[in-house]
Design a protein around this motif. Sequence first.
Motif, PDB file in Angstrom:
ATOM      1  N   GLU A   5      44.589  -7.505  -5.326  1.00 14.42           N
ATOM      2  CA  GLU A   5      43.769  -6.352  -4.931  1.00 14.42           C
ATOM      3  C   GLU A   5      44.356  -5.653  -3.711  1.00 14.42           C
ATOM      4  O   GLU A   5      44.399  -4.428  -3.646  1.00 14.42           O
ATOM      5  CB  GLU A   5      42.323  -6.781  -4.653  1.00 14.42           C
ATOM      6  CG  GLU A   5      41.540  -7.122  -5.890  1.00 14.42           C
ATOM      7  CD  GLU A   5      41.670  -8.576  -6.314  1.00 14.42           C
ATOM      8  OE1 GLU A   5      42.351  -9.353  -5.606  1.00 14.42           O
ATOM      9  OE2 GLU A   5      41.114  -8.934  -7.357  1.00 14.42           O
ATOM     10  N   ASP A  24      44.598   4.386 -14.506  1.00 12.91           N
ATOM     11  CA  ASP A  24      44.436   2.942 -14.635  1.00 12.91           C
ATOM     12  C   ASP A  24      43.906   2.613 -16.024  1.00 12.91           C
ATOM     13  O   ASP A  24      42.700   2.473 -16.217  1.00 12.91           O
ATOM     14  CB  ASP A  24      43.475   2.447 -13.543  1.00 12.91           C
ATOM     15  CG  ASP A  24      43.163   0.979 -13.641  1.00 12.91           C
ATOM     16  OD1 ASP A  24      43.930   0.251 -14.291  1.00 12.91           O
ATOM     17  OD2 ASP A  24      42.147   0.559 -13.065  1.00 12.91           O
ATOM     18  N   GLY A  27      42.170  -1.130 -16.233  1.00 15.26           N
ATOM     19  CA  GLY A  27      40.959  -1.485 -15.499  1.00 15.26           C
ATOM     20  C   GLY A  27      41.181  -2.241 -14.210  1.00 15.26           C
ATOM     21  O   GLY A  27      40.264  -2.885 -13.706  1.00 15.26           O
ATOM     22  N   LEU A  28      42.367  -2.168 -13.650  1.00 13.52           N
ATOM     23  CA  LEU A  28      42.658  -2.891 -12.413  1.00 13.52           C
ATOM     24  C   LEU A  28      41.849  -2.362 -11.227  1.00 13.52           C
ATOM     25  O   LEU A  28      41.459  -3.126 -10.353  1.00 13.52           O
ATOM     26  CB  LEU A  28      44.152  -2.817 -12.102  1.00 13.52           C
ATOM     27  CG  LEU A  28      45.052  -3.507 -13.133  1.00 13.52           C
ATOM     28  CD1 LEU A  28      46.495  -3.091 -12.941  1.00 13.52           C
ATOM     29  CD2 LEU A  28      44.898  -5.011 -13.030  1.00 13.52           C
ATOM     30  N   ARG A  30      38.917  -0.914 -11.609  1.00 11.97           N
ATOM     31  CA  ARG A  30      37.495  -1.051 -11.959  1.00 11.97           C
ATOM     32  C   ARG A  30      37.077  -2.495 -11.723  1.00 11.97           C
ATOM     33  O   ARG A  30      36.633  -3.189 -12.617  1.00 11.97           O
ATOM     34  CB  ARG A  30      37.268  -0.631 -13.401  1.00 11.97           C
ATOM     35  CG  ARG A  30      37.437   0.859 -13.578  1.00 11.97           C
ATOM     36  CD  ARG A  30      37.275   1.278 -15.030  1.00 11.97           C
ATOM     37  NE  ARG A  30      38.300   2.258 -15.301  1.00 11.97           N
ATOM     38  CZ  ARG A  30      39.310   2.093 -16.137  1.00 11.97           C
ATOM     39  NH1 ARG A  30      39.405   1.003 -16.837  1.00 11.97           N
ATOM     40  NH2 ARG A  30      40.204   3.025 -16.297  1.00 11.97           N
ATOM     41  N   ASN A  31      37.241  -2.910 -10.495  1.00 11.16           N
ATOM     42  CA  ASN A  31      37.043  -4.292 -10.096  1.00 11.16           C
ATOM     43  C   ASN A  31      36.237  -4.271  -8.799  1.00 11.16           C
ATOM     44  O   ASN A  31      36.529  -3.483  -7.906  1.00 11.16           O
ATOM     45  CB  ASN A  31      38.442  -4.916  -9.906  1.00 11.16           C
ATOM     46  CG  ASN A  31      38.432  -6.321  -9.415  1.00 11.16           C
ATOM     47  OD1 ASN A  31      37.523  -6.763  -8.743  1.00 11.16           O
ATOM     48  ND2 ASN A  31      39.498  -7.034  -9.726  1.00 11.16           N
ATOM     49  N   ASP A  32      35.229  -5.142  -8.702  1.00  7.55           N
ATOM     50  CA  ASP A  32      34.378  -5.159  -7.509  1.00  7.55           C
ATOM     51  C   ASP A  32      35.170  -5.420  -6.236  1.00  7.55           C
ATOM     52  O   ASP A  32      34.891  -4.827  -5.187  1.00  7.55           O
ATOM     53  CB  ASP A  32      33.280  -6.218  -7.654  1.00  7.55           C
ATOM     54  CG  ASP A  32      32.267  -5.841  -8.723  1.00  7.55           C
ATOM     55  OD1 ASP A  32      32.150  -4.643  -9.029  1.00  7.55           O
ATOM     56  OD2 ASP A  32      31.588  -6.748  -9.246  1.00  7.55           O
ATOM     57  N   VAL A  34      38.316  -4.653  -5.582  1.00  5.22           N
ATOM     58  CA  VAL A  34      39.072  -3.443  -5.229  1.00  5.22           C
ATOM     59  C   VAL A  34      38.124  -2.400  -4.643  1.00  5.22           C
ATOM     60  O   VAL A  34      38.432  -1.769  -3.620  1.00  5.22           O
ATOM     61  CB  VAL A  34      39.828  -2.891  -6.456  1.00  5.22           C
ATOM     62  CG1 VAL A  34      40.432  -1.534  -6.161  1.00  5.22           C
ATOM     63  CG2 VAL A  34      40.902  -3.858  -6.910  1.00  5.22           C
ATOM     64  N   ASP A  35      36.947  -2.222  -5.270  1.00 10.32           N
ATOM     65  CA  ASP A  35      35.950  -1.287  -4.736  1.00 10.32           C
ATOM     66  C   ASP A  35      35.566  -1.641  -3.303  1.00 10.32           C
ATOM     67  O   ASP A  35      35.481  -0.772  -2.440  1.00 10.32           O
ATOM     68  CB  ASP A  35      34.682  -1.289  -5.603  1.00 10.32           C
ATOM     69  CG  ASP A  35      34.780  -0.358  -6.785  1.00 10.32           C
ATOM     70  OD1 ASP A  35      35.732   0.440  -6.846  1.00 10.32           O
ATOM     71  OD2 ASP A  35      33.889  -0.434  -7.653  1.00 10.32           O
ATOM     72  N   GLU A 119      40.409 -12.435 -17.363  1.00  8.20           N
ATOM     73  CA  GLU A 119      39.458 -12.072 -16.310  1.00  8.20           C
ATOM     74  C   GLU A 119      40.232 -11.718 -15.033  1.00  8.20           C
ATOM     75  O   GLU A 119      41.342 -12.195 -14.831  1.00  8.20           O
ATOM     76  CB  GLU A 119      38.525 -13.255 -16.033  1.00  8.20           C
ATOM     77  CG  GLU A 119      37.649 -13.632 -17.197  1.00  8.20           C
ATOM     78  CD  GLU A 119      36.617 -12.566 -17.503  1.00  8.20           C
ATOM     79  OE1 GLU A 119      36.088 -11.956 -16.545  1.00  8.20           O
ATOM     80  OE2 GLU A 119      36.350 -12.329 -18.685  1.00  8.20           O
ATOM     81  N   PRO A 120      39.622 -10.917 -14.159  1.00  8.30           N
ATOM     82  CA  PRO A 120      40.299 -10.570 -12.897  1.00  8.30           C
ATOM     83  C   PRO A 120      40.716 -11.794 -12.076  1.00  8.30           C
ATOM     84  O   PRO A 120      41.767 -11.772 -11.436  1.00  8.30           O
ATOM     85  CB  PRO A 120      39.256  -9.737 -12.149  1.00  8.30           C
ATOM     86  CG  PRO A 120      38.425  -9.132 -13.233  1.00  8.30           C
ATOM     87  CD  PRO A 120      38.374 -10.170 -14.323  1.00  8.30           C
TER      88      PRO A 120
END
Length: 152
Positions: A5, A24, A27-28, A30-32, A34-35, A119-120
């Motif tokens: 991240e 993207d 979905g890299l 679209r990760n909590d 990263v947000d 999964e992430p």
Amino acid sequence: MSNLEEHLIAKIHPEISSLWVVADGDGLFRNDAVDRLLSERGAEVMLYNDPMAFRYRYEHQIRPRLESSDPGCHVIVLDPGPDGFYRLPADLFDSCQKLQVSLGDLFPSLSRRVLVEQEPAMLARLWEKRDQLPTHWRQLKRLIQVFSRGMR
């Protein structure tokens, strides 16, 4: 927090531009995690899904801030599809910094089809072990060669 991240958001520099668009498809972004990291750096993240809803939000929330003395940093995450950045409205296309991320770029020696199913947390573990991957692959390949010779 994984280095993956941090590696992804390290490419976004608010001092270079206050408006970033990230293509993207995997979905890299679209990760909590990263947000959260982007929010900690003062960036606001917005998904580009519906062009009409996006334009409304852009004109009423983002553009006034961009034209103010303190624009902040805005990161728009785009699923590129076949058109890529050309899906963006022309004014946004011309005024933003563009960044493209993909699993294939992060893990060039691994299958993207397999990676998109992970999964992430698994991707983060792979990222931490990325320097060891070629060695493991070489060892596995050698074992397969040895066993295949023994079976003949």
